[in-house]
Write a protein that holds these residues in place. Structure first.
Motif, mmCIF file in Angstrom:
data_model
loop_
_atom_site.group_PDB
_atom_site.id
_atom_site.type_symbol
_atom_site.label_atom_id
_atom_site.label_comp_id
_atom_site.label_asym_id
_atom_site.label_seq_id
_atom_site.Cartn_x
_atom_site.Cartn_y
_atom_site.Cartn_z
ATOM 1 N N LYS A 1 0.835 -1.202 0.000
ATOM 2 C CA LYS A 1 0.000 0.000 0.000
ATOM 3 C C LYS A 1 0.868 1.249 0.000
ATOM 4 O O LYS A 1 0.632 2.190 -0.777
ATOM 5 N N THR B 1 2.487 1.781 -3.407
ATOM 6 C CA THR B 1 1.544 2.316 -4.392
ATOM 7 C C THR B 1 1.304 3.798 -4.149
ATOM 8 O O THR B 1 1.286 4.610 -5.082
ATOM 9 N N GLN B 2 1.131 4.164 -2.892
ATOM 10 C CA GLN B 2 0.920 5.579 -2.550
ATOM 11 C C GLN B 2 2.117 6.421 -2.970
ATOM 12 O O GLN B 2 1.954 7.538 -3.482
ATOM 13 N N ALA C 1 -3.240 9.440 -12.072
ATOM 14 C CA ALA C 1 -3.464 7.994 -12.070
ATOM 15 C C ALA C 1 -2.848 7.352 -13.310
ATOM 16 O O ALA C 1 -2.191 6.297 -13.226
ATOM 17 N N VAL D 1 -2.076 3.426 -12.466
ATOM 18 C CA VAL D 1 -3.123 2.835 -11.624
ATOM 19 C C VAL D 1 -4.487 3.315 -12.108
ATOM 20 O O VAL D 1 -4.591 4.308 -12.832
ATOM 21 N N ARG E 1 -9.982 4.720 -9.663
ATOM 22 C CA ARG E 1 -10.595 4.297 -8.393
ATOM 23 C C ARG E 1 -9.532 3.968 -7.358
ATOM 24 O O ARG E 1 -9.737 4.154 -6.154
ATOM 25 N N THR E 2 -8.368 3.470 -7.826
ATOM 26 C CA THR E 2 -7.264 3.212 -6.898
ATOM 27 C C THR E 2 -6.730 4.521 -6.344
ATOM 28 O O THR E 2 -6.440 4.623 -5.141
ATOM 29 N N ARG F 1 -9.001 5.682 -3.735
ATOM 30 C CA ARG F 1 -8.999 4.814 -2.556
ATOM 31 C C ARG F 1 -8.006 5.352 -1.526
ATOM 32 O O ARG F 1 -8.201 5.205 -0.315
ATOM 33 N N TYR F 2 -6.945 5.984 -2.006
ATOM 34 C CA TYR F 2 -5.885 6.460 -1.130
ATOM 35 C C TYR F 2 -5.913 7.963 -0.866
ATOM 36 O O TYR F 2 -5.448 8.415 0.189
#
Length: 215
Positions: free
Chosen positions: A14, A17-18, A43, A48, A51-52, A55-56
């Protein structure tokens, strides 16, 4: 030393990805500016789904938060590794110099990315708010670290006075690093050498002098 358990594999993924999203946002903000950059652009740049991204992060400006926290986390980690009783001024200057050092091209690029973000934040209140929030959170996390380092010197000191000292040192040290980075971002100085973040931070901390050591 920190007693927190190491992050799980899920937490590490996580965080990775962030940070990828944060790097993409920083690059786009520095080249296009925040106004010309959308969450969709970030994105896509990060590889990514939108929506990803959401999400963060709540907004495109929020996306740079993980990148801006890296330096503070490194600085705090270095301080956590120092022995209690180390003079606070010495500990803070040593940790700042090491945390802002550029031993390789990757470290230099990270600092230059921060410079681009700080320059972009000058004209973007939302991005500036993220920078201030990151610094506030860094200050709060620094308080227990300073308290541990200061503990031997606080023996016999009035408890309220000791707490005030710790909070003041944490606030002053955090603002010193912030001011050093902001000042550097407004110049064309390099990532190392005279006028660099490490140089400015150490000079600022030296100017605070004995106040950091409770003199």
């Amino acid at each position: 030393m920190s007693t927190e358990p190491p992050p799980s594999l899920t937490e590490r993924r996580k965080a990775a990805t962030q940070l990828d999203i944060a790097h993409a946002a920083a690059e786009l903000f520095a080249t296009r500016g925040p106004d010309a950059t959308t969450a969709e652009d970030i994105a896509r740049q990060a590889g990514v789904a939108l929506r990803t991204f959401y999400r963060y992060f709540r907004s495109k400006q929020d996306a740079v938060g993980p990148l801006l926290t890296v330096g503070g986390d490194r600085w705090r980690g270095l301080l956590e590794g120092m022995e209690p009783g180390t003079p606070l001024g010495v500990a803070l200057r040593t940790a700042a110099e090491q945390a802002l050092a550029v031993p390789d091209a990757q470290a230099a690029q990270a600092l230059l990315r921060t410079r681009g973000l700080l320059r972009a934040a000058a004209d973007d209140p939302a991005l500036r708010a993220v920078w201030y929030r990151v610094n506030q959170e860094s200050e709060e996390r620094l308080v227990p670290v300073i308290a541990r380092l200061a503990a031997p010197g606080d023996e016999g000191r009035d408890p309220l006075e000791a707490r005030l000292r710790v909070r003041l040192v944490a606030a002053a040290a955090t603002d010193t690093i912030r001011i050093a980075l902001e000042t550097w971002a407004g110049t064309d100085a390099g990532a190392e050498g005279p006028g660099s973040p490490a140089d400015l931070a150490v000079r600022c901390l030296e100017r605070l002098g004995g106040g950091l050591d409770g003199a």
